[in-house]
Design a protein around this motif. Structure first.
Motif, PDB file in Angstrom:
ATOM      1  N   THR A 117      84.181  31.000  88.977  1.00  0.00           N
ATOM      2  CA  THR A 117      84.735  29.796  88.356  1.00  0.00           C
ATOM      3  C   THR A 117      83.946  28.573  88.761  1.00  0.00           C
ATOM      4  N   ARG A 118      83.652  28.437  90.055  1.00  0.00           N
ATOM      5  CA  ARG A 118      82.953  27.243  90.534  1.00  0.00           C
ATOM      6  C   ARG A 118      81.497  27.192  90.088  1.00  0.00           C
ATOM      7  N   LEU A 119      80.817  28.328  90.074  1.00  0.00           N
ATOM      8  CA  LEU A 119      79.385  28.304  89.794  1.00  0.00           C
ATOM      9  C   LEU A 119      79.040  28.349  88.309  1.00  0.00           C
ATOM     10  N   MET A 120      79.878  29.004  87.514  1.00  0.00           N
ATOM     11  CA  MET A 120      79.542  29.138  86.098  1.00  0.00           C
ATOM     12  C   MET A 120      80.500  28.387  85.185  1.00  0.00           C
ATOM     13  N   SER A 121      81.773  28.605  85.380  1.00  0.00           N
ATOM     14  CA  SER A 121      82.745  28.090  84.416  1.00  0.00           C
ATOM     15  C   SER A 121      82.962  26.591  84.521  1.00  0.00           C
ATOM     16  N   LEU A 122      83.102  26.063  85.743  1.00  0.00           N
ATOM     17  CA  LEU A 122      83.331  24.627  85.870  1.00  0.00           C
ATOM     18  C   LEU A 122      82.181  23.786  85.309  1.00  0.00           C
ATOM     19  N   PRO A 123      80.911  24.127  85.589  1.00  0.00           N
ATOM     20  CA  PRO A 123      79.849  23.342  84.960  1.00  0.00           C
ATOM     21  C   PRO A 123      79.851  23.441  83.425  1.00  0.00           C
ATOM     22  N   LEU A 124      80.155  24.622  82.907  1.00  0.00           N
ATOM     23  CA  LEU A 124      80.212  24.780  81.456  1.00  0.00           C
ATOM     24  C   LEU A 124      81.368  23.977  80.864  1.00  0.00           C
ATOM     25  N   LEU A 125      82.541  24.047  81.503  1.00  0.00           N
ATOM     26  CA  LEU A 125      83.686  23.269  81.023  1.00  0.00           C
ATOM     27  C   LEU A 125      83.420  21.765  81.176  1.00  0.00           C
ATOM     28  N   ALA A 126      82.728  21.364  82.231  1.00  0.00           N
ATOM     29  CA  ALA A 126      82.381  19.948  82.396  1.00  0.00           C
ATOM     30  C   ALA A 126      81.426  19.489  81.296  1.00  0.00           C
ATOM     31  N   ALA A 127      80.463  20.332  80.945  1.00  0.00           N
ATOM     32  CA  ALA A 127      79.545  19.969  79.855  1.00  0.00           C
ATOM     33  C   ALA A 127      80.297  19.834  78.537  1.00  0.00           C
ATOM     34  N   LEU A 128      81.228  20.752  78.275  1.00  0.00           N
ATOM     35  CA  LEU A 128      82.048  20.641  77.061  1.00  0.00           C
ATOM     36  C   LEU A 128      82.864  19.350  77.095  1.00  0.00           C
ATOM     37  N   GLY A 129      83.425  19.042  78.261  1.00  0.00           N
ATOM     38  CA  GLY A 129      84.226  17.826  78.390  1.00  0.00           C
ATOM     39  C   GLY A 129      83.411  16.566  78.228  1.00  0.00           C
ATOM     40  N   LEU A 130      82.183  16.566  78.701  1.00  0.00           N
ATOM     41  CA  LEU A 130      81.335  15.382  78.560  1.00  0.00           C
ATOM     42  C   LEU A 130      80.806  15.213  77.140  1.00  0.00           C
ATOM     43  N   LEU A 131      80.744  16.300  76.392  1.00  0.00           N
ATOM     44  CA  LEU A 131      80.320  16.195  74.995  1.00  0.00           C
ATOM     45  C   LEU A 131      81.430  15.651  74.092  1.00  0.00           C
ATOM     46  N   LEU A 132      82.678  15.806  74.513  1.00  0.00           N
ATOM     47  CA  LEU A 132      83.802  15.362  73.683  1.00  0.00           C
ATOM     48  C   LEU A 132      83.775  13.859  73.361  1.00  0.00           C
ATOM     49  N   PRO A 133      83.597  12.968  74.343  1.00  0.00           N
ATOM     50  CA  PRO A 133      83.566  11.551  73.971  1.00  0.00           C
ATOM     51  C   PRO A 133      82.353  11.191  73.116  1.00  0.00           C
ATOM     52  N   VAL A 134      81.245  11.870  73.351  1.00  0.00           N
ATOM     53  CA  VAL A 134      80.043  11.580  72.559  1.00  0.00           C
ATOM     54  C   VAL A 134      80.282  11.928  71.098  1.00  0.00           C
ATOM     55  N   THR A 135      80.775  13.134  70.842  1.00  0.00           N
ATOM     56  CA  THR A 135      81.030  13.518  69.452  1.00  0.00           C
ATOM     57  C   THR A 135      82.189  12.718  68.861  1.00  0.00           C
ATOM     58  N   GLY A 136      83.165  12.373  69.695  1.00  0.00           N
ATOM     59  CA  GLY A 136      84.292  11.575  69.206  1.00  0.00           C
ATOM     60  C   GLY A 136      83.871  10.175  68.789  1.00  0.00           C
ATOM     61  N   TRP A 137      83.067   9.528  69.619  1.00  0.00           N
ATOM     62  CA  TRP A 137      82.600   8.185  69.258  1.00  0.00           C
ATOM     63  C   TRP A 137      81.659   8.236  68.056  1.00  0.00           C
ATOM     64  N   TRP A 138      80.880   9.298  67.974  1.00  0.00           N
ATOM     65  CA  TRP A 138      80.007   9.458  66.816  1.00  0.00           C
ATOM     66  C   TRP A 138      80.842   9.639  65.546  1.00  0.00           C
ATOM     67  N   LEU A 139      81.900  10.439  65.633  1.00  0.00           N
ATOM     68  CA  LEU A 139      82.801  10.607  64.492  1.00  0.00           C
ATOM     69  C   LEU A 139      83.454   9.284  64.100  1.00  0.00           C
ATOM     70  N   ALA A 140      83.891   8.514  65.091  1.00  0.00           N
ATOM     71  CA  ALA A 140      84.515   7.216  64.805  1.00  0.00           C
ATOM     72  C   ALA A 140      83.518   6.286  64.131  1.00  0.00           C
ATOM     73  N   HIS A 141      82.279   6.339  64.567  1.00  0.00           N
ATOM     74  CA  HIS A 141      81.234   5.506  63.951  1.00  0.00           C
ATOM     75  C   HIS A 141      80.981   5.929  62.502  1.00  0.00           C
ATOM     76  N   LEU A 142      80.877   7.242  62.271  1.00  0.00           N
ATOM     77  CA  LEU A 142      80.620   7.723  60.913  1.00  0.00           C
ATOM     78  C   LEU A 142      81.794   7.439  59.973  1.00  0.00           C
ATOM     79  N   ALA A 143      83.018   7.455  60.515  1.00  0.00           N
ATOM     80  CA  ALA A 143      84.201   7.192  59.689  1.00  0.00           C
ATOM     81  C   ALA A 143      84.411   5.701  59.470  1.00  0.00           C
ATOM     82  N   GLY A 144      83.729   4.877  60.248  1.00  0.00           N
ATOM     83  CA  GLY A 144      83.863   3.440  60.093  1.00  0.00           C
ATOM     84  C   GLY A 144      85.019   2.837  60.880  1.00  0.00           C
ATOM     85  N   PHE A 145      85.550   3.577  61.854  1.00  0.00           N
ATOM     86  CA  PHE A 145      86.616   3.038  62.687  1.00  0.00           C
ATOM     87  C   PHE A 145      86.013   2.089  63.714  1.00  0.00           C
TER      88      PHE A 145
END
Length: 146
Positions: A48-76
């Motif tokens: 969990t510590r060596l493989m899963s947590l870094p992968l889940l952290a990368a997924l979590g850090l991508l969420l705001p990036v894609t979310g803000w990009w979606l908000a920008h594309l939608a014009g919010f």
């Protein structure tokens, strides 16, 4: 396929994978702890510590990036309350994730020795808070204006 639709699908898939991954790891570690087999627990903690947590952290850090990009594309505008609230919740999520990683590191460092009951409970509380905040962020994203 339109860029907005593809990005929306990717964003939703990231959120679902992150949430399901967290739930799966909490259940897996809780089950291994309750079984009281130190070797299996140490193997699952290490994985969990060596493989899963870094992968889940990368997924979590991508969420705001894609979310803000979606908000920008939608014009919010980025000053909308639902977007600001989800950003603040995300900022609370980061230290909770670091605290969870620290608790898991301490749990793994105990090795085969019996751990105090507080340690797994704190890890469970941190994971529960992370899950609750993720669900709140998803609720805010679902309640956004159309």
């Amino acid at each position: 396929m339109e860029h907005y639709t593809l990005l929306n699908i990717v964003h939703a898939a990231l959120a679902i994978l992150l949430t399901l991954g967290l739930i799966a790891h909490v259940a897996m570690l809780w089950k291994a702890w309750r079984r009281a087999d130190p070797a299996v627990l140490q193997q699952k903690l290490r994985r969990t510590r060596l493989m899963s947590l870094p992968l889940l952290a990368a997924l979590g850090l991508l969420l705001p990036v894609t979310g803000w990009w979606l908000a920008h594309l939608a014009g919010f505008p980025l000053g909308q309350l639902w977007l600001l609230a989800s950003s603040i919740l995300f900022l609370i999520l980061v230290p909770l994730t670091l605290l969870l990683g620290g608790r898991l590191r301490a749990w793994q460092a105990a090795g085969d020795a019996p751990v105090p009951a507080k340690l797994p409970r704190f890890a469970l509380v941190y994971a529960g808070l992370i899950l609750l905040i993720l669900l709140a962020i998803m609720g805010l994203m679902g309640a956004k204006p159309v």
